[in-house]
Design a protein around this motif. Structure first.
Motif, mmCIF file in Angstrom:
data_model
loop_
_atom_site.group_PDB
_atom_site.id
_atom_site.type_symbol
_atom_site.label_atom_id
_atom_site.label_comp_id
_atom_site.label_asym_id
_atom_site.label_seq_id
_atom_site.Cartn_x
_atom_site.Cartn_y
_atom_site.Cartn_z
ATOM 1 N N LYS A 1 3.840 11.750 69.884
ATOM 2 C CA LYS A 1 3.941 10.571 70.746
ATOM 3 C C LYS A 1 2.719 10.457 71.659
ATOM 4 C CE LYS A 1 7.744 8.111 70.280
ATOM 5 N NZ LYS A 1 7.691 6.649 70.191
ATOM 6 N N ARG B 1 -5.628 12.590 71.291
ATOM 7 C CA ARG B 1 -5.113 11.385 71.944
ATOM 8 C C ARG B 1 -6.263 10.452 72.311
ATOM 9 N NH1 ARG B 1 -1.975 12.376 77.488
ATOM 10 N NH2 ARG B 1 -4.104 12.680 78.170
ATOM 11 N N PHE C 1 0.109 7.223 71.633
ATOM 12 C CA PHE C 1 0.232 6.336 72.800
ATOM 13 C C PHE C 1 -0.767 5.174 72.810
ATOM 14 C CE2 PHE C 1 -0.445 5.186 77.271
ATOM 15 C CZ PHE C 1 0.859 4.949 77.663
ATOM 16 N N LYS D 1 6.883 19.629 72.660
ATOM 17 C CA LYS D 1 6.469 19.045 73.935
ATOM 18 C C LYS D 1 5.228 19.809 74.423
ATOM 19 C CE LYS D 1 9.758 16.035 74.794
ATOM 20 N NZ LYS D 1 10.990 16.377 75.518
ATOM 21 N N ALA E 1 -3.853 16.484 81.422
ATOM 22 C CA ALA E 1 -3.195 15.202 81.694
ATOM 23 C C ALA E 1 -2.256 14.814 80.564
ATOM 24 C CB ALA E 1 -4.230 14.092 81.948
ATOM 25 N N ALA E 2 -1.494 15.781 80.085
ATOM 26 C CA ALA E 2 -0.551 15.516 78.992
ATOM 27 C C ALA E 2 0.607 14.669 79.508
ATOM 28 C CB ALA E 2 -0.023 16.831 78.436
ATOM 29 N N PHE E 3 1.131 13.797 78.641
ATOM 30 C CA PHE E 3 2.359 13.083 78.982
ATOM 31 C C PHE E 3 3.499 14.046 78.679
ATOM 32 C CE2 PHE E 3 -0.241 9.247 77.445
ATOM 33 C CZ PHE E 3 -0.854 9.137 78.682
ATOM 34 N N LYS E 4 4.013 14.682 79.702
ATOM 35 C CA LYS E 4 4.889 15.833 79.531
ATOM 36 C C LYS E 4 6.203 15.509 78.842
ATOM 37 C CE LYS E 4 3.160 18.284 83.617
ATOM 38 N NZ LYS E 4 2.465 17.183 84.290
ATOM 39 N N HIS E 5 6.670 14.270 79.011
ATOM 40 C CA HIS E 5 7.984 13.949 78.454
ATOM 41 C C HIS E 5 7.892 13.500 76.998
ATOM 42 C CE1 HIS E 5 6.179 10.331 80.033
ATOM 43 N NE2 HIS E 5 6.907 9.633 79.218
ATOM 44 N N MET E 6 6.667 13.439 76.454
ATOM 45 C CA MET E 6 6.520 12.999 75.066
ATOM 46 C C MET E 6 6.125 14.179 74.175
ATOM 47 S SD MET E 6 4.323 9.549 75.384
ATOM 48 C CE MET E 6 4.607 8.329 76.647
#
Lengths: 322, 278
Positions: free
Chosen positions: A93, A145, A97, A129, A84-89
């Motif tokens: 980042k 995270r 978060f 990324k 569940a990575a925030f792909k655009h960060m």
């Protein structure tokens, strides 16, 4: 008493995912929810995290009734099987978060993120990324995270399920060491009994939406409460109406008082161990018996495929009648 | 290098350093010829026509008040329509993907109608509802609102159709992860979902904008074509062609081309920035 689950029921339509779950997870420990797929262990974890609402029952986290609290307010760190990575960060980042949302001062966030990057060995990957990381690295990022918000409890849903065997093993050892360092109350879901036995302080065996047994790895392995627990925690075979682990069977080439006797009908060598199948002569004992010995034992006993052997439980062997 | 038996097959490519195989060479050749015949050569021809009479014709055309007004009107209306589409298209895509309701399948089909409909029919449809004989008493013919409405109608599907597949692919556990980290729904939308959708929204916006500046069919009936007021660039081009001034027509065409290219570049930059900022 860090997590207290009382009388939780959860159904999806007609399917009862959890039935009357009562569980106390002690603070500071590493607890495994172990069971087969579809047994309800992930649902229980999601109920604790507030990602799923229980139909009835209550969840208490660190003495606070969390039953009606949304996931945002439970201060729970959650790690997903597929990262569940925030792909655009960037990695940095991603880790920051939770702290940015809490509007912490910039300097504090920077320091905390740096510390976590160090902890999960991703310092030199901070500006990458998630797509530029390997699976194991992504999961370490997800863990950092989740830890960033200093959660009351850390919940991991099949955290190593999507990784290959070698990385799994590495990350498992690493998680154990990390837990010894950080000491946050941790619950992780797994269907791999080896993973649970190796890493956890306490194992909760869940099957068909019910808790089968709660105990230390030794308890479960040596004193299984049911046939299910025995058979789920490792290989079992049937010898004379009893379930027994294949390595707990005494095997001899010479006639002796025995539970069963017959020829060795299969011989498979896997690394240091030899897996044998003995087909008893007794017509009342129709199933073949699995026996595991080390290669050294097999040599010492002079065993060969086709030999007539006598089998009996070793002294002190754990058996469950069935 | 090659052996005698297979030499025949290899000789053609033996001296080249390119990694292309014989098959892909043919493919690339066909693609280039096709693209040149259909797009590159005609585009070049338009640019040549526009500059044939020298730069003075070019500037004269553009500084003509009616032409300048037509181009300004076209670009401004297209920008407004694009902005509305970005918002509404994303909302509609969201509803179509995330919500379950009666008539959803029907709505899915209806969304595509402006794609499938000949644009003149779109104009006719709008005319019958919002024309002089409007049953609801709204007459937008010969007004800029009419142009706006017609452009909204024909550009509706673009953002919806580019955002929808990306939204479907978005993992639910990413949103759950954000929630467990303490993010409210609004924060998750702003910092996780929208940045993930940004490239798709930008792609849809580019398409919608390009379509809006080039729209012709539906505007013929609605716009009324009054010079300096409701005349759009595409209709201006038609007028120049009809009055025997191909150079001026080509000049407007070239300008529209440049605006379209600029719009695509700008939107691409915006989407990259949005996706990275998070």
């Amino acid at each position: 008493m860090s997590i207290e689950v009382v009388g939780v029921h959860k159904s999806f339509g007609d399917f009862a995912a959890l039935t009357d779950i009562n569980l106390t997870v002690p603070a500071g420990q590493l607890t495994a929810l172990l069971g087969p797929s579809g047994g309800g262990k992930s649902t229980l974890l999601r109920v604790i995290a507030g990602l799923e609402d229980a139909d009835s029952g209550s969840v208490e986290i660190e003495g606070v009734d969390a039953t009606s609290l949304p996931a945002q307010k439970r201060n729970v760190g959650f790690v997903f099987q597929h990262y569940a990575a925030f792909k655009h960060m960037t990695v940095r980042k991603n880790i920051a978060f939770g702290l940015e949302i809490r509007k912490r001062p910039k300097a504090e966030i920077t320091a905390k993120v740096e510390e976590l990057l160090e902890l999960v060995h991703l310092t030199q990957f901070a500006e990458r990324k998630p797509s530029q990381l390997s699976g194991g690295q992504r999961q370490r990022m997800a863990l950092a995270r989740a830890l960033a918000i200093e959660p009351s409890v850390l919940l991991l849903d099949e955290p190593f399920g999507a990784l290959d065997a070698k990385v799994r093993k590495e990350l498992r050892d690493w998680l154990r060491r990390l837990h010894d360092e950080v000491h946050v109350t941790t619950v992780f879901v797994t269907h791999d009994q080896e993973e649970a036995l190796e890493v956890a302080d306490t194992i909760v065996v869940i099957n068909d939406g019910r808790i089968e047994q709660v105990g230390t790895p030794d308890d479960l392995y040596d004193k299984p409460a049911s046939e299910f627990v025995l058979s789920f925690l490792g290989p079992v075979t049937r010898l004379g109406g009893q379930l027994i682990r294949p390595h707990d069977i005494e095997i001899s080439r010479y006639e002796q008082a025995a539970t069963a006797t017959g020829p060795i009908t299969r011989w498979t060598r896997v690394g240091f161990e030899v897996r044998l199948e003995v087909t008893p002569d007794d017509v009342l004992h129709p199933e073949p018996v699995q026996v595991v010995v080390t290669r050294a034992e097999a040599t010492a006993l002079g065993l060969h495929p086709g030999d007539q052997v006598w089998l009996r439980p070793q002294v002190g062997a754990q058996t469950v009648s069935s | 290098m090659s052996t005698g038996t297979s030499a025949g097959a290899i000789t053609g490519t033996a001296t080249s350093r390119s990694t292309l195989t014989a098959g892909s060479r043919i493919g690339l050749g066909i693609a280039l010829v096709w693209f040149s015949l259909l797009v590159l050569i005609p585009l070049a021809a338009v640019v040549v026509t526009a500059t044939e009479g020298g730069w003075s014709t070019f500037w004269d055309t553009l500084s003509d008040p009616d032409t300048a007004s037509a181009i300004r009107l076209t670009v401004v209306e297209a920008l407004l329509v694009t902005v509305v589409n970005v918002v509404m298209g994303t909302v509609i895509a969201w509803v179509l993907v995330r919500d379950r309701f009666w008539g959803k399948r029907a709505l899915e089909v209806v969304i595509d109608l402006p794609f499938a409909l000949p644009t003149i029919v779109a104009g006719l449809v709008l005319l019958s509802l919002y024309g002089p004989d409007s049953p609801v008493g709204v007459n937008v013919v010969n007004t800029r609102q009419g142009i706006f409405l017609a452009l909204l109608f024909v550009t509706l599907p673009f953002v919806v159709r580019t955002v929808q597949p990306v939204l479907i692919e978005l993992d639910a556990d990413v949103e759950e992860a954000a929630a467990s980290l303490g993010a409210t729904r609004l924060t998750t939308l702003r910092r996780i979902i929208l940045p993930s959708l940004a490239p798709a929204i930008a792609a849809g916006a580019s398409l919608a904008f390009a379509r809006a500046i080039s729209e012709f069919g539906s505007l013929v009936l609605i716009a009324g074509n009054q010079p300096g007021r409701t005349e759009v660039a595409s209709l201006k081009i038609l007028k120049y062609v009809e009055t025997g001034n191909p150079a001026a027509a080509a000049t407007v065409a070239v300008l529209l081309l440049l605006v379209a290219v600029a719009a695509i570049v700008v939107l691409d930059l915006i989407s990259r920035r949005a996706a990275e900022r998070g």
